[in-house]
Design a protein around this motif. Structure first.
Motif, PDB file in Angstrom:
ATOM      1  N   SER A 304       0.826  -1.207   0.000  1.00 55.05           N
ATOM      2  CA  SER A 304       0.000   0.000   0.000  1.00 55.05           C
ATOM      3  C   SER A 304       0.859   1.255   0.000  1.00 55.05           C
ATOM      4  O   SER A 304       2.066   1.217   0.249  1.00 55.05           O
ATOM      5  N   GLU A 305       0.211   2.371  -0.257  1.00 53.30           N
ATOM      6  CA  GLU A 305       0.818   3.671   0.031  1.00 53.30           C
ATOM      7  C   GLU A 305       1.001   3.791   1.547  1.00 53.30           C
ATOM      8  O   GLU A 305       0.365   3.057   2.305  1.00 53.30           O
ATOM      9  N   ALA A 306       1.810   4.742   1.979  1.00 49.64           N
ATOM     10  CA  ALA A 306       2.032   4.911   3.419  1.00 49.64           C
ATOM     11  C   ALA A 306       0.921   5.747   4.047  1.00 49.64           C
ATOM     12  O   ALA A 306       0.542   6.796   3.523  1.00 49.64           O
ATOM     13  N   MET A 307       0.395   5.257   5.162  1.00 51.75           N
ATOM     14  CA  MET A 307      -0.562   6.034   5.954  1.00 51.75           C
ATOM     15  C   MET A 307       0.222   7.084   6.756  1.00 51.75           C
ATOM     16  O   MET A 307       1.448   7.037   6.832  1.00 51.75           O
ATOM     17  N   GLU A 308      -0.505   8.003   7.416  1.00 55.36           N
ATOM     18  CA  GLU A 308       0.223   9.023   8.177  1.00 55.36           C
ATOM     19  C   GLU A 308       0.631   8.537   9.565  1.00 55.36           C
ATOM     20  O   GLU A 308       1.359   9.220  10.274  1.00 55.36           O
ATOM     21  N   GLN A 309       0.174   7.339   9.963  1.00 62.37           N
ATOM     22  CA  GLN A 309       0.595   6.738  11.227  1.00 62.37           C
ATOM     23  C   GLN A 309       0.815   5.237  10.989  1.00 62.37           C
ATOM     24  O   GLN A 309       0.430   4.708   9.950  1.00 62.37           O
ATOM     25  N   PRO A 310       1.413   4.537  11.959  1.00 66.72           N
ATOM     26  CA  PRO A 310       1.587   3.084  11.794  1.00 66.72           C
ATOM     27  C   PRO A 310       0.255   2.352  11.624  1.00 66.72           C
ATOM     28  O   PRO A 310      -0.800   2.859  12.017  1.00 66.72           O
ATOM     29  N   SER A 326      -6.154  -1.121  10.999  1.00 62.73           N
ATOM     30  CA  SER A 326      -6.283   0.034  11.891  1.00 62.73           C
ATOM     31  C   SER A 326      -5.030   0.893  11.834  1.00 62.73           C
ATOM     32  O   SER A 326      -3.906   0.383  11.843  1.00 62.73           O
ATOM     33  N   VAL A 327      -5.241   2.199  11.754  1.00 64.87           N
ATOM     34  CA  VAL A 327      -4.146   3.159  11.678  1.00 64.87           C
ATOM     35  C   VAL A 327      -4.136   3.972  12.967  1.00 64.87           C
ATOM     36  O   VAL A 327      -5.081   4.707  13.249  1.00 64.87           O
ATOM     37  N   SER A 328      -3.085   3.806  13.760  1.00 60.66           N
ATOM     38  CA  SER A 328      -2.956   4.583  14.989  1.00 60.66           C
ATOM     39  C   SER A 328      -1.527   4.483  15.496  1.00 60.66           C
ATOM     40  O   SER A 328      -0.763   3.625  15.041  1.00 60.66           O
ATOM     41  N   TYR A 329      -1.169   5.345  16.425  1.00 62.22           N
ATOM     42  CA  TYR A 329       0.215   5.357  16.886  1.00 62.22           C
ATOM     43  C   TYR A 329       0.513   4.086  17.680  1.00 62.22           C
ATOM     44  O   TYR A 329      -0.297   3.656  18.495  1.00 62.22           O
ATOM     45  N   ASP A 330       1.686   3.484  17.418  1.00 66.05           N
ATOM     46  CA  ASP A 330       2.035   2.233  18.109  1.00 66.05           C
ATOM     47  C   ASP A 330       3.192   2.422  19.101  1.00 66.05           C
ATOM     48  O   ASP A 330       3.705   1.451  19.641  1.00 66.05           O
ATOM     49  N   TRP A 331       3.583   3.668  19.332  1.00 67.67           N
ATOM     50  CA  TRP A 331       4.620   4.008  20.309  1.00 67.67           C
ATOM     51  C   TRP A 331       5.993   3.453  19.939  1.00 67.67           C
ATOM     52  O   TRP A 331       6.890   3.404  20.763  1.00 67.67           O
ATOM     53  N   SER A 332       6.157   3.056  18.660  1.00 67.59           N
ATOM     54  CA  SER A 332       7.453   2.493  18.256  1.00 67.59           C
ATOM     55  C   SER A 332       8.567   3.531  18.295  1.00 67.59           C
ATOM     56  O   SER A 332       9.742   3.182  18.376  1.00 67.59           O
ATOM     57  N   LYS A 333       8.210   4.822  18.224  1.00 63.67           N
ATOM     58  CA  LYS A 333       9.236   5.872  18.271  1.00 63.67           C
ATOM     59  C   LYS A 333       9.218   6.635  19.589  1.00 63.67           C
ATOM     60  O   LYS A 333       9.825   7.699  19.707  1.00 63.67           O
ATOM     61  N   GLY A 334       8.506   6.109  20.576  1.00 61.01           N
ATOM     62  CA  GLY A 334       8.497   6.764  21.885  1.00 61.01           C
ATOM     63  C   GLY A 334       7.464   7.874  21.991  1.00 61.01           C
ATOM     64  O   GLY A 334       6.799   8.227  21.022  1.00 61.01           O
ATOM     65  N   PRO A 340      -1.417  13.779  19.750  1.00 55.91           N
ATOM     66  CA  PRO A 340      -2.830  13.559  20.108  1.00 55.91           C
ATOM     67  C   PRO A 340      -3.806  14.167  19.100  1.00 55.91           C
ATOM     68  O   PRO A 340      -4.983  13.840  19.106  1.00 55.91           O
ATOM     69  N   GLN A 341      -3.293  15.057  18.219  1.00 52.83           N
ATOM     70  CA  GLN A 341      -4.176  15.656  17.202  1.00 52.83           C
ATOM     71  C   GLN A 341      -4.533  14.646  16.112  1.00 52.83           C
ATOM     72  O   GLN A 341      -5.520  14.805  15.406  1.00 52.83           O
ATOM     73  N   LYS A 342      -3.696  13.622  15.968  1.00 51.75           N
ATOM     74  CA  LYS A 342      -3.938  12.660  14.889  1.00 51.75           C
ATOM     75  C   LYS A 342      -5.008  11.662  15.302  1.00 51.75           C
ATOM     76  O   LYS A 342      -4.946  11.070  16.365  1.00 51.75           O
TER      77      LYS A 342
END
Length: 361
Positions: A304-310, A326-334, A340-342
């Motif tokens: 796929s194309e890249a989503m704006e989050q993991p 599901s697209v949401s932050y996975d804390w892989s980068k701390g 929180p706006q995303k």
């Protein structure tokens, strides 16, 4: 059928969602969770409709009905006292089990919309799987308390407890096989016939921490092995009893080339799902992409194309027409990369043709 409806009909796409959030122009699930999505599961074949369940770090489990047009209707929601780490369905589609950081598993009876506690651990419960065997049914739960427990819903005590070498990080069940991945790269295969027992310990083919595991079937439709994903952008295809040592292999995925310094960015493989009809597979990663693969032809079918989050989780519906991710932050980068706006998203993609195996030329 779902796969024949033209994309873009019956979706809210284009009104509120920026293109960067939905580059594949897939169907968007309305009223998504308020925090990162930790688990996704479609209803089993026993019921005619498609229901999607999602658990989140916002302590809630939500249920939607997915219509043939791709439109989603929020049905209900249940709350627990801690983030949800896993969900699963009973085989008849009447109940959903929810595993939480509050050290409990609850059973959600969908017809009465009531919940009841059915399992307990001494630490957060990482996995839950419903086992439907010819001679018994039970719930298998894996926890960070280093135990695997089996529960008869009629009793408040487990019918069996297996001590694991380390914390349970991932698990999958496809009767009569169960696979558990633990901290310290442990891998244990259990056979579930008669009663659950250890079948073999397998030395991990991957050098880094396991993130996800998914059982696959052979040509005779019997569970034969599993795919294992790690934090280091790599998947291992592992047969439990390989006919040929070359049957087992690993491949790289969720990596990006061409950084200015010449280094390669390597991302975690967050989830793996096998297509229920074709036997091909999907992987999703911290790079915000999903990829479809044909393991037998050892080839990639699509990225796929890249989503704006993991992308944190993925699953197929029972007949393999719909791919949910599901697209949401996975804390892989701390925490410094947490925004929180995303918004968190769940997307649905008609996928049956895209996952057809590569034809032999």
């Amino acid at each position: 059928m779902f796969n024949q409806s033209p994309l873009g009909t019956g979706t809210s796409f284009g009104s509120s969602t920026p293109t960067t959030a939905n580059p594949m122009r897939d169907f968007e699930v309305i009223s998504p969770p308020d925090d990162s999505v930790s688990c996704l599961a479609f209803s089993p074949a026993a019921i005619p409709q498609n229901f999607l369940i999602a658990g989140s770090w916002d302590n809630n489990v939500r249920c939607w009905e997915v219509e043939q047009t791709g439109k989603t209707i929020p049905k209900s929601m249940q709350t627990m006292q801690g983030p949800i780490l896993d969900v699963c369905w009973s085989e008849d589609g009447t109940k959903v089990f929810m595993a939480s950081c509050d050290k409990m598993v609850k059973c959600w009876d969908l017809s009465s919309n009531q919940t009841a506690q059915v399992a307990q651990h001494d630490a957060p419960v990482k996995t839950c799987h419903w086992i439907k065997a010819p001679s018994y049914t039970c719930l298998m739960t894996g926890s960070w308390d280093k135990t695997l427990k089996f529960w008869d819903l009629r009793s408040s005590n487990p019918i069996m407890t297996i001590t694991l070498p380390e914390r349970c990080y991932c698990a999958d069940v496809d009767y009569p096989m169960a696979v558990v991945g633990t901290a310290g790269r442990g891998l244990i295969v259990y056979q579930l016939e008669g009663k659950p027992q250890e079948y073999k310990k397998i030395e991990s083919p991957l050098k880094y921490q396991h993130r996800c595991v998914s059982i696959f079937r052979d040509k005779k439709n019997a569970p034969a092995g599993f795919a294992l994903g790690s934090v280091e952008g790599r998947v291992a295809i592992q047969y439990v009893t390989p006919q040929n040592p070359k049957d087992n292999f690993t491949f790289k995925c969720h990596r990006s080339n061409g950084t200015p310094s010449g280094y390669q960015d390597i991302f975690a493989v967050n989830d793996i799902a096998f297509h229920p009809v074709h036997g091909t597979l999907a992987t999703v990663g911290s790079d915000g992409r999903f990829s479809f693969w044909d393991k037998d032809a050892r080839t990639k079918l699509k990225t796929s194309e890249a989503m704006e989050q993991p992308i944190t989780r993925c699953c197929f519906n029972h007949n393999g027409q719909i791919f949910a991710y599901s697209v949401s932050y996975d804390w892989s980068k701390g925490h410094e990369f947490y925004n929180p706006q995303k918004k968190n998203y769940i997307f649905l993609r008609p996928c049956y043709d895209e996952l057809k195996p590569r034809t032999k030329s």
